[in-house]
Design a protein around this motif. Structure first.
Motif, PDB file in Angstrom:
ATOM      1  N   GLU A 186       8.408  35.266  76.818  1.00  0.00           N
ATOM      2  CA  GLU A 186       7.510  35.188  75.661  1.00  0.00           C
ATOM      3  C   GLU A 186       8.169  34.647  74.405  1.00  0.00           C
ATOM      4  OE1 GLU A 186       9.220  39.380  75.153  1.00  0.00           O
ATOM      5  OE2 GLU A 186       9.499  37.564  76.328  1.00  0.00           O
ATOM      6  N   VAL A 246       6.899  29.230  73.235  1.00  0.00           N
ATOM      7  CA  VAL A 246       5.459  29.085  73.432  1.00  0.00           C
ATOM      8  C   VAL A 246       5.154  27.709  74.019  1.00  0.00           C
ATOM      9  CG1 VAL A 246       3.184  29.091  72.321  1.00  0.00           C
ATOM     10  CG2 VAL A 246       4.993  30.617  71.492  1.00  0.00           C
ATOM     11  N   ASN A 247       4.393  27.693  75.098  1.00  0.00           N
ATOM     12  CA  ASN A 247       3.924  26.453  75.699  1.00  0.00           C
ATOM     13  C   ASN A 247       2.793  25.888  74.849  1.00  0.00           C
ATOM     14  OD1 ASN A 247       3.440  24.472  77.834  1.00  0.00           O
ATOM     15  ND2 ASN A 247       1.583  25.654  78.258  1.00  0.00           N
ATOM     16  N   THR A 248       2.925  24.630  74.439  1.00  0.00           N
ATOM     17  CA  THR A 248       1.921  24.042  73.556  1.00  0.00           C
ATOM     18  C   THR A 248       1.069  22.969  74.226  1.00  0.00           C
ATOM     19  OG1 THR A 248       3.461  22.341  72.749  1.00  0.00           O
ATOM     20  CG2 THR A 248       3.392  24.449  71.550  1.00  0.00           C
ATOM     21  N   TYR A 285       3.748  29.333  82.479  1.00  0.00           N
ATOM     22  CA  TYR A 285       3.606  30.157  81.277  1.00  0.00           C
ATOM     23  C   TYR A 285       2.525  31.215  81.438  1.00  0.00           C
ATOM     24  CZ  TYR A 285       3.397  31.165  76.235  1.00  0.00           C
ATOM     25  OH  TYR A 285       3.442  31.779  74.997  1.00  0.00           O
ATOM     26  N   SER A 309       8.808  30.819  69.672  1.00  0.00           N
ATOM     27  CA  SER A 309       7.732  31.725  69.296  1.00  0.00           C
ATOM     28  C   SER A 309       7.915  32.184  67.855  1.00  0.00           C
ATOM     29  CB  SER A 309       7.711  32.946  70.211  1.00  0.00           C
ATOM     30  OG  SER A 309       6.837  33.943  69.703  1.00  0.00           O
ATOM     31  N   LYS A 353       1.608  36.901  75.750  1.00  0.00           N
ATOM     32  CA  LYS A 353       2.115  35.636  75.218  1.00  0.00           C
ATOM     33  C   LYS A 353       1.148  35.017  74.225  1.00  0.00           C
ATOM     34  CE  LYS A 353       4.672  34.681  79.454  1.00  0.00           C
ATOM     35  NZ  LYS A 353       4.992  33.680  80.496  1.00  0.00           N
ATOM     36  N   ILE A 354       1.724  34.301  73.283  1.00  0.00           N
ATOM     37  CA  ILE A 354       0.939  33.541  72.319  1.00  0.00           C
ATOM     38  C   ILE A 354       0.377  32.295  73.002  1.00  0.00           C
ATOM     39  CG2 ILE A 354       1.077  32.160  70.208  1.00  0.00           C
ATOM     40  CD1 ILE A 354       3.313  34.059  69.283  1.00  0.00           C
ATOM     41  N   VAL A 386      -1.403  28.488  72.381  1.00  0.00           N
ATOM     42  CA  VAL A 386      -1.237  27.463  71.353  1.00  0.00           C
ATOM     43  C   VAL A 386      -2.364  27.493  70.328  1.00  0.00           C
ATOM     44  CG1 VAL A 386      -2.434  25.666  72.695  1.00  0.00           C
ATOM     45  CG2 VAL A 386      -0.700  25.029  70.990  1.00  0.00           C
ATOM     46  N   LEU A 392      -1.524  29.277  67.034  1.00  0.00           N
ATOM     47  CA  LEU A 392      -0.476  28.786  66.142  1.00  0.00           C
ATOM     48  C   LEU A 392      -1.091  28.118  64.922  1.00  0.00           C
ATOM     49  CD1 LEU A 392       2.044  27.244  68.708  1.00  0.00           C
ATOM     50  CD2 LEU A 392       2.068  29.519  67.674  1.00  0.00           C
ATOM     51  N   ALA A 419      -0.750  37.762  70.399  1.00  0.00           N
ATOM     52  CA  ALA A 419      -0.463  37.265  71.749  1.00  0.00           C
ATOM     53  C   ALA A 419      -1.730  37.390  72.581  1.00  0.00           C
ATOM     54  CB  ALA A 419       0.678  38.064  72.372  1.00  0.00           C
TER      55      ALA A 419
END
Length: 545
Positions: free
Chosen positions: A91, A94-96, A104, A347, A489-490, A492, A495, A512
């Motif tokens: 975590e 972050v996958n964007t 992810y 992150s 997890k956050i 995208v 963001l 998240a």
């Protein structure tokens, strides 16, 4: 006559067998800069000392590049992919984009490219290690090379084999700490497959248990320690050494919660002094922390801290679809005109974490802000060459050894000052004096251990250590992530494009939105690839897939 080719793939049904890469010698160039040599027979490959060296170099090349779906390599398994996949299972990055979405968000299946290629490339590397071990053993018996030289090559191959198997059990198995390794492991193949007549004997190797795998991993590392040189001189830290074997044993024993074993092995690397700082190998001074935390990355080809790295070069790397600087780098930034792909960001919840104190130079030296209008995120800045992808992949650093042993001391004795000194040796080179720890900083034993675990998240951000830590801590009531499983997890969409999420002064928390998965969820570990399931009658699939 059996032949050995560069990047020649023989598909034998149950796993892809990549035969040895043999490369020409060109003055004193590194192996990543060498040109392919035409195929040699296996007999020729081990017929002279020079060819044996080329065979060993070919194994390292396979560890670096690998293949992707049978085509061009993307840094599988250790040139980049092991780091990237491990970070995407955690975590702290972050996958964007869609590139790492399946990893992810834990959407892997038995035919997903990421886990299939990790499995096939790890076993391809293992097979090459096995072929070298068999070949140098025969060459030693024939007098082509001395027994000690043959054992050195076997030690290198066994080190790489152990590294590969540990990666396999981390990815595809429940952790050792769940029932002392009673869960199903992975097939531990030790016979080199170089022709179809050997395939039959290997096709039904069973999984065994995780404990079986760990026993064999440690046996390989014991052999490597006994037979490898202390340092690799001109080869630097891109060839296996005695120190690398010991350092990997420290890591493996930490995954077993064998804290006494961690301390014993770490002592061989200078971690047993009564007081700090801990900056060298006890007997020979091979390793020391660099003065600045960016030292191993600014001077990735020549520094005192790296114990073992995988060498990438302009002619041998993960390419634009795999290299670390491309995957983890921003498309625009103020410090480097050579740009990455905006695929993975640090992150904001790690960047803003209370334990990452104000003034820590790892924010300014090892993080970089994107300058694109409307997307000013922070990215990892350990890998800085997206143009030619020459950044080495850091596999083991001395900082890890120190923090591994620090944790072992902290778990063994209440408020152990040796744990504090080891922690401070790593941390104090980056944090302001006012933020440095004393033993009075901790109310109890667990608080010191938690500080060490927090330090790992900052120190090893972007180096692929987060998922291994998550899984080895999964059964710990004090230190596991929520539910002991895959952390929340956050996504995208959460963001803030202005960059205001990353604020070490106000330290906001970003929601998240991808909920945590408990340890009991079958997605916690990856499935065995379907090709292996189809061909190996002894193989059992991980439940749920």
């Amino acid at each position: 006559m059996k032949k050995i080719f560069k990047n020649k793939i023989l598909t034998s049904g149950f796993f892809a067998v990549s035969l040895l890469s043999l490369l020409t010698v060109s003055s004193c160039k590194k192996f990543t800069e060498l040109n392919p040599k035409s195929s040699l027979s296996e007999a020729s490959a081990f017929s002279t000392a020079a060819n044996i060296e080329l065979a060993m170099v070919g194994v390292y090349n396979t560890a670096t590049v690998g293949t992707y779906n049978g085509g061009a390599g993307r840094g599988y398994p250790f040139g980049a992919a092991s780091i990237e996949q491990s970070e995407m299972r955690g975590e702290d990055m972050v996958n964007t984009a869609t590139f790492y979405q399946l990893t992810y968000e834990a959407l892997i299946t038995s035919s997903t490219a990421n886990n299939v290629n990790m499995w096939s490339n790890l076993y391809s590397l293992i097979n090459q290690c096995n072929i070298v071990i068999d070949g140098v053993t025969a060459a030693s018996a024939a007098g082509t090379i001395s027994t000690s030289v043959g054992n050195k090559y076997s030690g290198e191959a066994r080190f790489l084999r152990a590294l590969a198997y540990h990666e396999l059990v981390i990815d595809f198995c429940r952790p050792y700490v769940d029932g002392n390794g009673a869960s199903p492991g992975v097939p531990y193949r030790t016979v080199g497959v170089n022709s179809t007549d050997i395939v039959a004997s290997q096709i039904s190797v069973p999984r065994g248990t995780v404990a079986d795998d760990y026993t064999k991993i440690l046996a390989d590392l014991d052999f490597a320690e006994a037979n490898l040189p202390v340092g690799a001189s001109a080869a630097g830290f891109t060839r296996a050494t005695k120190g690398a074997a010991i350092a990997l044993k420290v890591r493996v024993k930490l995954h077993m919660n064998d804290f006494a074993g961690v301390i014993t092995e770490g002592a061989k690397l200078g971690t047993s002094a009564a007081s700090g700082p801990y900056t060298g190998v006890a007997a020979n001074g091979v390793y020391s922390l660099t003065a600045s935390p960016d030292g191993p990355f600014v001077s990735f080809k020549n520094n005192t801290e790296s114990i073992f790295s995988i060498e990438n070069g302009s002619a041998s790397n993960g390419g634009v679809n795999g290299a670390l600087a491309n995957m983890f780098g921003p498309a625009a930034n103020a410090l480097n005109a050579l740009v990455g792909r905006n695929l993975v960001v640090t992150s904001p919840n790690l960047y803003n974490a209370a334990f990452w104190v104000t003034g820590d130079t790892r924010r300014s030296l090892l993080q970089i802000q994107q300058t694109t209008t409307g997307a000013k995120y922070f990215f990892n800045y350990k890998y800085r060459d997206p143009a030619t992808s020459t950044d080495y992949a850091p596999i083991i650093r001395y900082a890890e050894v120190l923090l591994n042993v620090a944790e072992a001391y902290s778990r063994t004795n209440a408020l152990d000052t040796r744990a504090l000194n080891l922690l401070n040796a790593v941390r104090n080179r980056a944090v302001p004096v006012a933020s440095q720890y004393t033993i009075a900083s901790f109310a109890n034993q667990n608080a010191l251990t938690q500080a060490i675990l927090n330090e790992r998240r900052v120190e090893f951000a972007g180096e692929g250590r987060r998922w291994p830590d998550i899984t080895r801590l999964s059964q710990d009531p004090n230190f596991a992530v929520t539910g002991g499983g895959i952390p929340a997890k956050i996504l995208v969409t959460a963001l803030n494009g202005s960059g205001s999420n990353w604020d070490a002064v106000l330290r906001p928390v970003t929601v998240a939105a991808k909920v945590a998965l408990p340890y009991t969820d079958f997605h916690y570990i990856w499935p065995i690839p379907q090709d292996e399931m189809n061909a190996n009658p002894s193989m059992t699939q991980n439940p749920g897939y």
